[in-house]
Design a protein around this motif. Structure first.
Motif, PDB file in Angstrom:
ATOM      1  N   THR A 192      72.092  14.514  34.565  1.00 40.98           N
ATOM      2  CA  THR A 192      72.336  15.222  35.821  1.00 40.98           C
ATOM      3  C   THR A 192      73.685  15.927  35.860  1.00 40.98           C
ATOM      4  OG1 THR A 192      73.231  13.196  36.811  1.00 40.98           O
ATOM      5  CG2 THR A 192      70.877  13.611  37.099  1.00 40.98           C
ATOM      6  N   ASN A 193      74.471  15.763  34.796  1.00 41.69           N
ATOM      7  CA  ASN A 193      75.759  16.461  34.747  1.00 41.69           C
ATOM      8  C   ASN A 193      76.187  16.640  33.296  1.00 41.69           C
ATOM      9  OD1 ASN A 193      77.080  13.956  33.887  1.00 41.69           O
ATOM     10  ND2 ASN A 193      76.885  13.301  36.028  1.00 41.69           N
ATOM     11  N   LYS A 194      77.257  17.365  33.096  1.00 44.90           N
ATOM     12  CA  LYS A 194      77.741  17.694  31.763  1.00 44.90           C
ATOM     13  C   LYS A 194      78.133  16.444  30.985  1.00 44.90           C
ATOM     14  CE  LYS A 194      81.113  20.581  29.336  1.00 44.90           C
ATOM     15  NZ  LYS A 194      82.243  21.544  29.498  1.00 44.90           N
ATOM     16  N   GLU A 195      78.727  15.474  31.690  1.00 39.10           N
ATOM     17  CA  GLU A 195      79.179  14.254  31.023  1.00 39.10           C
ATOM     18  C   GLU A 195      78.000  13.484  30.429  1.00 39.10           C
ATOM     19  OE1 GLU A 195      82.204  15.940  33.273  1.00 39.10           O
ATOM     20  OE2 GLU A 195      80.261  15.262  34.081  1.00 39.10           O
ATOM     21  N   GLU A 196      76.910  13.399  31.177  1.00 42.76           N
ATOM     22  CA  GLU A 196      75.715  12.724  30.669  1.00 42.76           C
ATOM     23  C   GLU A 196      75.115  13.489  29.489  1.00 42.76           C
ATOM     24  OE1 GLU A 196      74.326  10.746  34.931  1.00 42.76           O
ATOM     25  OE2 GLU A 196      73.045  12.201  33.927  1.00 42.76           O
ATOM     26  N   GLN A 197      75.186  14.806  29.539  1.00 42.72           N
ATOM     27  CA  GLN A 197      74.674  15.624  28.436  1.00 42.72           C
ATOM     28  C   GLN A 197      75.493  15.391  27.173  1.00 42.72           C
ATOM     29  OE1 GLN A 197      74.229  19.730  29.460  1.00 42.72           O
ATOM     30  NE2 GLN A 197      73.691  20.371  27.397  1.00 42.72           N
ATOM     31  N   MET A 198      76.815  15.385  27.309  1.00 45.42           N
ATOM     32  CA  MET A 198      77.680  15.151  26.147  1.00 45.42           C
ATOM     33  C   MET A 198      77.478  13.736  25.589  1.00 45.42           C
ATOM     34  SD  MET A 198      79.199  18.000  25.597  1.00 45.42           S
ATOM     35  CE  MET A 198      77.726  18.812  26.240  1.00 45.42           C
ATOM     36  N   ALA A 199      77.252  12.774  26.481  1.00 47.99           N
ATOM     37  CA  ALA A 199      77.009  11.399  26.045  1.00 47.99           C
ATOM     38  C   ALA A 199      75.712  11.318  25.243  1.00 47.99           C
ATOM     39  CB  ALA A 199      76.955  10.464  27.248  1.00 47.99           C
ATOM     40  N   PHE A 200      74.703  12.078  25.655  1.00 48.10           N
ATOM     41  CA  PHE A 200      73.447  12.116  24.909  1.00 48.10           C
ATOM     42  C   PHE A 200      73.667  12.657  23.503  1.00 48.10           C
ATOM     43  CE2 PHE A 200      69.843  15.067  23.819  1.00 48.10           C
ATOM     44  CZ  PHE A 200      69.003  14.097  23.297  1.00 48.10           C
ATOM     45  N   LYS A 221      64.239  16.339  29.495  1.00 50.39           N
ATOM     46  CA  LYS A 221      63.453  17.032  30.511  1.00 50.39           C
ATOM     47  C   LYS A 221      64.396  17.714  31.484  1.00 50.39           C
ATOM     48  CE  LYS A 221      60.992  14.686  33.619  1.00 50.39           C
ATOM     49  NZ  LYS A 221      59.895  13.891  34.215  1.00 50.39           N
ATOM     50  N   GLY A 222      64.139  18.971  31.768  1.00 52.06           N
ATOM     51  CA  GLY A 222      64.988  19.751  32.647  1.00 52.06           C
ATOM     52  C   GLY A 222      64.784  19.429  34.111  1.00 52.06           C
ATOM     53  N   PHE A 269      66.152  22.295  21.879  1.00 50.49           N
ATOM     54  CA  PHE A 269      66.903  21.092  21.502  1.00 50.49           C
ATOM     55  C   PHE A 269      66.307  19.948  22.298  1.00 50.49           C
ATOM     56  CE2 PHE A 269      68.539  21.811  25.615  1.00 50.49           C
ATOM     57  CZ  PHE A 269      69.238  20.690  26.036  1.00 50.49           C
ATOM     58  N   GLY A 270      66.845  18.732  22.150  1.00 46.80           N
ATOM     59  CA  GLY A 270      66.524  17.672  23.084  1.00 46.80           C
ATOM     60  C   GLY A 270      65.543  16.614  22.650  1.00 46.80           C
ATOM     61  N   LEU A 271      64.929  16.774  21.467  1.00 49.82           N
ATOM     62  CA  LEU A 271      64.001  15.755  20.981  1.00 49.82           C
ATOM     63  C   LEU A 271      64.766  14.755  20.122  1.00 49.82           C
ATOM     64  CD1 LEU A 271      61.049  14.770  20.725  1.00 49.82           C
ATOM     65  CD2 LEU A 271      60.824  16.282  18.734  1.00 49.82           C
TER      66      LEU A 271
END
Length: 331
Positions: free
Chosen positions: A183-191, A202-203, A212-214
């Protein structure tokens, strides 16, 4: 180079690589792990996701959801209205997207605007077209491929993951636990840095990513490679047509990098063509993630790696070191 020399080099120069698995014929002939990884460790494979989506597009075509690759992209989005005066987007076909020869309205990818848009498919459509020429290679890492995800949802009535589970993952006995949502950039970077997250991003509108994302395991990657090695047949069942695989893995477009680059790069339908003469091809993702297939040698190589900027060329690692070692049986 023998096994000991290779693994010394891997520890020194490819420290972000967690797993390398090599299959030849029906036999696992080489496995290498570090950082506590094993054949079941999940890796975010970045742009390898595109090649998996290419398989899904082929399956959708086999099942009649798509007539042919010359269909216009906007045919699949009847509720989308391009801005007044925009003509280019109306001419762009599935084939243009599959071969990375569709133009876009930006010079530098507006990732922040894209990720905060609230609808990644519409954001991609809004950026598609412009004044560029259809037919000129332009590789789009993230913005653009999500259009395929939107197409799959619209024509099948299923999510991308549901469709993939029904017709690809379950037959291959690939387990994708579920959705990955940030839900935010920090969670994306953590992933991007995670060594345990397993699933498919999932968007915000519920549509899975396509560029990307798999996150899958080395064993999953080997299975996908072997499916293409076997021309779409898995244990006697044709999961995707051999005609689609032939189109995916032949040269459809060419990337001519800037002056001084080592070589031009050949592209199929969301798969890279590594050596046209020997028929080898690969799915390639950031950090050095690879599914490499050499049909002539019945060889599949899977490399699972964690993201790190400016890593050594993964295909050079495979072609100059791993493949010769395996073929010479210097194990």
């Amino acid at each position: 180079m023998n096994k000991e020399q290779l693994e010394r080099m891997l520890r020194e120069k490819h420290s972000n690589t967690g797993a390398i698995v090599v299959s030849r014929g029906n036999e696992m002939v080489y496995e290498y792990y570090q950082q506590g990884c094993n054949i079941d460790s999940p890796f975010h494979v970045f742009s390898v996701t595109k090649s998996v989506v290419s398989i899904l597009i082929g399956i959708a075509m086999d099942k009649g959801y798509i007539k042919n690759v010359n269909q216009k992209v906007l045919e699949f989005f009847p509720d989308y209205t391009p801005k007044r005066g925009e003509k280019t987007i109306q001419q762009i076909t599935l084939r243009d997207l599959l071969t990375m020869t569709a133009p876009y309205k930006y010079k530098y990818a507006p990732y922040t605007k894209y990720f905060t848009s609230g609808d990644w498919v519409k954001a991609s459509l809004d950026l598609l077209g412009g004044k560029g020429k259809i037919g000129e290679f332009r590789y789009t890492p993230i913005i653009g491929p999500d259009i395929f995800a939107g197409i799959l949802c619209n024509i099948t009535g299923m999510s991308v993951l549901e469709f993939a589970r029904n017709y690809l993952f379950e037959p291959l006995e690939i387990n994708i636990p579920g959705d990955i949502i940030f839900t935010n950039k920090e969670e994306q970077m953590a992933f991007y840095k995670s060594k345990t997250v397993h699933g498919w991003v999932k968007g915000p509108t519920g549509v899975h990513t396509a560029g990307f994302g798999l996150a899958i395991t080395p064993e999953d990657m080997i299975k996908i490679g072997k499916l293409y090695l076997n021309q779409g047949n898995w244990n006697g069942t044709q999961l995707v047509s051999k005609e689609w695989i032939a189109e995916c893995t032949k040269v459809q477009s060419v990337w001519k990098p800037a002056i001084g680059a080592k070589r031009t790069l050949n592209y199929g339908y969301l798969w890279w063509i590594i050596d046209e003469a020997e028929g080898s091809f690969a799915a390639l993702g950031d950090g050095g993630n690879v599914i490499y297939v050499n049909p002539k040698e019945e060889l599949v190589v899977a490399v699972g790696a964690y993201f790190k900027p400016r890593v050594p060329d993964a295909m050079e690692l495979i072609k100059e070191y791993i493949e010769p070692m395996v073929l010479k049986a210097e194990l």
